[in-house]
Write an enzyme that holds these catalytic residues in place. Sequence first.
Site, PDB file in Angstrom:
ATOM      1  N   SER A  88       0.836  -1.201   0.000  1.00  0.00           N
ATOM      2  CA  SER A  88       0.000   0.000   0.000  1.00  0.00           C
ATOM      3  C   SER A  88       0.870   1.250   0.000  1.00  0.00           C
ATOM      4  CB  SER A  88      -0.966  -0.034   1.189  1.00  0.00           C
ATOM      5  OG  SER A  88      -1.926   0.984   1.093  1.00  0.00           O
ATOM      6  N   HIS A 191      -8.736   0.853   0.074  1.00  0.00           N
ATOM      7  CA  HIS A 191      -8.665  -0.199  -0.946  1.00  0.00           C
ATOM      8  C   HIS A 191     -10.025  -0.870  -1.166  1.00  0.00           C
ATOM      9  CE1 HIS A 191      -4.388   0.342  -1.156  1.00  0.00           C
ATOM     10  NE2 HIS A 191      -4.290   0.179   0.149  1.00  0.00           N
TER      11      HIS A 191
END
Length: 288
Positions: A88, A191
């Site tokens: 990420s 996400h």
Amino acid sequence: MTLIHLFPGQGSHRPGIGRDLFPKFPHLVRQADAVLGRSVEDLCLHSSAAELTDTRNTQTAMYVVGALSYLDRVRETGEIPDVVAGHSLGEYVALFAAGTFDFLTGLEIVAQRAELMARAPEGGMAAVLGVEPDRIRDLLARHAPEVDVANLNAPGQTVVSGPRADIGRLAEVFGDEARAVVPLNVGGAFHSRHMAAAAEEFGAFLTQYRLATPRLEVVSNVTAEPYGTQDPATLLTRQIAAPVRWSDSVAALLERPEPEFHEVGPGQVLTGLVAQVRAGHRAPAPSA
């Protein structure tokens, strides 16, 4: 041997990160302070756990500490990795290492990413342990349709993301099928589809930058494949609302000749995930 550097994301933040690094890179620390409008050293060393967990602070702190950790490791070892990957937010450190942007530009981009993600509708995330991703998707579709699979971290460890109320009842949704459902200390449904508006605005923001093709091989969270000649801005925009395919990424890296992984940055979260993926991975057959 294939030298692989891995860079952690938000889950590895904690008060005190970067303590040994800030005195080594005073010029970069000053640049970071100018971008943030405050002392990054003070943020990392003296803020409360709650303040550091604010997405705006977590992402910028982890980017700065990750970038300095990389520079420090290269300076100490003299070794440049063959491949880099980040989880990420950690993907931004990987792209810094690969020369897609310089330290200052990367921090400006991360600060805007953090701001947009923090502004997104309130949500939460939870790790579901012991349930396969396809079964998770099936149960979510039937019982919590606003919750998405967000991080495919390792076999038996999947993070889901959605409205906070829905996250709060996931233990009931999974019941005895899950070994555990562990809420994560984050401020948004990262996400997931709930980040779509943030991703769109972020993509528009990135048009003002010219991002270089990575000089090192960088594995994308979105595709679990190297960037190659794909546009970094496009992949980074997609990453905000798309699942992090970490398990797939590590599995592909395990196919490289003699892969040697080093987690660079705070904590050992990714080292643990690599061990889990490796345990379930079938090594490639030796060539004739």
